[in-house]
Design an enzyme around this catalytic site. Sequence first.
Site, PDB file in Angstrom:
ATOM      1  CG  HIS A  19      -2.111  -0.971   0.991  1.00  0.00           C
ATOM      2  ND1 HIS A  19      -3.374  -0.621   0.586  1.00  0.00           N
ATOM      3  CD2 HIS A  19      -2.131  -2.323   1.134  1.00  0.00           C
ATOM      4  CE1 HIS A  19      -4.136  -1.707   0.499  1.00  0.00           C
ATOM      5  NE2 HIS A  19      -3.405  -2.755   0.829  1.00  0.00           N
ATOM      6  CG  ASP A  21       0.955   0.861  -5.415  1.00  0.00           C
ATOM      7  OD1 ASP A  21       0.198   1.099  -4.445  1.00  0.00           O
ATOM      8  OD2 ASP A  21       0.663   0.069  -6.329  1.00  0.00           O
ATOM      9  CB  SER A 107      -2.518 -16.675  -5.449  1.00  0.00           C
ATOM     10  OG  SER A 107      -3.315 -17.775  -5.737  1.00  0.00           O
ATOM     11  N   GLY A 108      -2.621 -13.185  -5.193  1.00  0.00           N
ATOM     12  CA  GLY A 108      -1.731 -12.082  -4.841  1.00  0.00           C
ATOM     13  C   GLY A 108      -0.442 -12.101  -5.646  1.00  0.00           C
ATOM     14  CG  LEU A 109       1.442 -15.218  -6.518  1.00  0.00           C
ATOM     15  CD1 LEU A 109       1.899 -16.636  -6.850  1.00  0.00           C
ATOM     16  CD2 LEU A 109       2.454 -14.547  -5.587  1.00  0.00           C
ATOM     17  CB  SER A 112      -4.909  -8.783 -13.160  1.00  0.00           C
ATOM     18  OG  SER A 112      -4.212  -8.196 -12.097  1.00  0.00           O
ATOM     19  CD  GLU A 151      -5.541  -4.640 -12.748  1.00  0.00           C
ATOM     20  OE1 GLU A 151      -4.584  -4.950 -13.491  1.00  0.00           O
ATOM     21  OE2 GLU A 151      -5.738  -5.158 -11.636  1.00  0.00           O
ATOM     22  CG  ASP A 163       0.184  -5.635  -9.322  1.00  0.00           C
ATOM     23  OD1 ASP A 163       0.899  -5.489  -8.314  1.00  0.00           O
ATOM     24  OD2 ASP A 163      -1.035  -5.846  -9.276  1.00  0.00           O
ATOM     25  CE1 TYR A 217      -5.121  -1.141  -3.442  1.00  0.00           C
ATOM     26  CE2 TYR A 217      -6.654   0.509  -4.254  1.00  0.00           C
ATOM     27  CZ  TYR A 217      -5.390  -0.039  -4.238  1.00  0.00           C
ATOM     28  OH  TYR A 217      -4.402   0.510  -5.011  1.00  0.00           O
TER      29      TYR A 217
HETATM   30  P1  ADP Z   1      -4.490 -11.451  -9.220  1.00  0.00           P
HETATM   31  O1  ADP Z   1      -3.985 -10.407 -10.162  1.00  0.00           O
HETATM   32  O2  ADP Z   1      -3.975 -11.257  -7.822  1.00  0.00           O
HETATM   33  O3  ADP Z   1      -4.248 -12.843  -9.693  1.00  0.00           O
HETATM   34  P2  ADP Z   1      -6.967 -10.186  -9.866  1.00  0.00           P
HETATM   35  O4  ADP Z   1      -8.342 -10.297  -9.292  1.00  0.00           O
HETATM   36  O5  ADP Z   1      -6.321  -8.868  -9.913  1.00  0.00           O
HETATM   37  O6  ADP Z   1      -6.062 -11.264  -9.105  1.00  0.00           O
HETATM   38  O7  ADP Z   1      -6.991 -10.724 -11.367  1.00  0.00           O
HETATM   39  C1  ADP Z   1      -7.524 -11.995 -11.645  1.00  0.00           C
HETATM   40  C2  ADP Z   1      -8.443 -11.922 -12.851  1.00  0.00           C
HETATM   41  O8  ADP Z   1      -7.649 -11.671 -14.043  1.00  0.00           O
HETATM   42  C3  ADP Z   1      -9.136 -13.213 -13.133  1.00  0.00           C
HETATM   43  O9  ADP Z   1     -10.346 -13.308 -12.381  1.00  0.00           O
HETATM   44  C4  ADP Z   1      -9.413 -13.116 -14.630  1.00  0.00           C
HETATM   45  O10 ADP Z   1     -10.542 -12.285 -14.867  1.00  0.00           O
HETATM   46  C5  ADP Z   1      -8.178 -12.385 -15.139  1.00  0.00           C
HETATM   47  N1  ADP Z   1      -7.147 -13.320 -15.605  1.00  0.00           N
HETATM   48  C6  ADP Z   1      -5.903 -13.481 -15.103  1.00  0.00           C
HETATM   49  N2  ADP Z   1      -5.212 -14.411 -15.801  1.00  0.00           N
HETATM   50  C7  ADP Z   1      -6.032 -14.860 -16.772  1.00  0.00           C
HETATM   51  C8  ADP Z   1      -5.918 -15.835 -17.834  1.00  0.00           C
HETATM   52  N3  ADP Z   1      -4.802 -16.545 -18.007  1.00  0.00           N
HETATM   53  N4  ADP Z   1      -6.986 -16.021 -18.635  1.00  0.00           N
HETATM   54  C9  ADP Z   1      -8.124 -15.322 -18.457  1.00  0.00           C
HETATM   55  N5  ADP Z   1      -8.286 -14.407 -17.488  1.00  0.00           N
HETATM   56  C10 ADP Z   1      -7.278 -14.172 -16.648  1.00  0.00           C
HETATM   57 MG    MG Z   2      -4.326  -8.293  -9.957  1.00  0.00          MG
END
Ligand code: ADP
Ligand code: MG
Length: 371
Positions: A19, A21, A107-109, A112, A151, A163, A217
């Site tokens: 938190h 950034d 998973s926080g990795l 997205s 995003e 990220d 958040y």
């Molecule tokens: P994080 O970035 O921590 O994994 P987020 O909620 O920010 O979690 O982003 C996850 C979302 O991004 C998923 O619910 C999906 O909508 C999208 N996403 C991520 N990777 C993929 C993928 N390989 N194919 C399709 N959608 C994806």
């Molecule tokens: Mg994300």
Amino acid sequence: MNPTIRAYAPGRLNLIGEHTDYNLGYALPIALQVGTVAEYTPDPAARDLTVVSDSEPGGVTIGLDTAPGDVGGWGAYVAGCVWALRTAGREVAGGRLHIGSDVPVGSGLSSSAALECAVLLALRARAERAGSAPGGGDDRHALARIAQRAENDYVGAPTGLLDQLASLYGRPDTALLIDFRSLAVTNVPVRLARDGADATLVVIDSKAPHRHAVGEYAARRGACEEAAARLGLPSLREAPADAWRSLRDEVIQRRARHVLTENERVLVAAEALRNGELEVLGRAMDASHASMRDDFEITTPGIDHIVDTARGMGALGARMTGGGFGGSVVAVVPTAVLGHLEARLPEVVEAAGFPRPTVRAVRPGAGAHVV
Ligand code: ADP
Ligand code: MG
């Protein structure tokens, strides 16, 4: 001929600096060795982009003139990239896009950012080859902002630049010290061995679903803005380290204290990592976790239990990583006790009534690139 372009972008792990950034402070992420690959087959005659993902059923068709609100669900991340690129004056051609990924979602990795950065690199590579993008120059900062815009303004998730910068600038065996005021990215060699002792970076996925993450958040962000406003400053970055003391409201005081002390811990951790001072690094991580738990109040009982268990099994430091309310824990574990922790920690946490976590050893990997 429309040769297929493949672009790769990794997930990321934030070692410390949570938190910070959006408060124009510091963070210290690494790119992971898991990532997302976007395979793009352009078709200059097509008016839309057809997208399929191995992780999701069905496909999504995105018009090149898409605007926020057109596409929801996972397709919004890709549509947002198309929209943000075109809004930034970049050309996008239609065609087919295939997404494959081994970044765990939610998973926080940062699956997205991995998705956005892989898609953007692929779409940009085609524009460069077609001669309609400048090419050559390092516009990773510009791409990070475009991904963030996708995003924030298309998907509707208010996230900072951490990220995307981590996914785009990652390097093997290197952590990235990011200054969010100047947006300078400094390479910090990851040295996890000294004086005969060596350690491993470990990610422990709590498997607990994020709850209330979006609303909380926004509330934390609001509290930080209020703290800066009460101090008469544009951001908490301009505040002296003990400025939180002069704030009247007790909650605002603790929120500001987290941000101000966290910035100091990031700098300490970066120096410790560079020098292989694993005890110092571990103490900074432990203090970061306590600050997120007590001052910023973004951890959960399950996450706290994982952190305590990892420490009890010999981790030199452990903390929640990511925005909070679930997600993963990062720990620095002496390699001598790694096997024991991998074998025992999941069952100990499960026996305490929490979801059974997974443990994986990680190393900093390469940043996004066209393959
Ligand atoms: P994080 O970035 O921590 O994994 P987020 O909620 O920010 O979690 O982003 C996850 C979302 O991004 C998923 O619910 C999906 O909508 C999208 N996403 C991520 N990777 C993929 C993928 N390989 N194919 C399709 N959608 C994806
Ligand atoms: Mg994300």
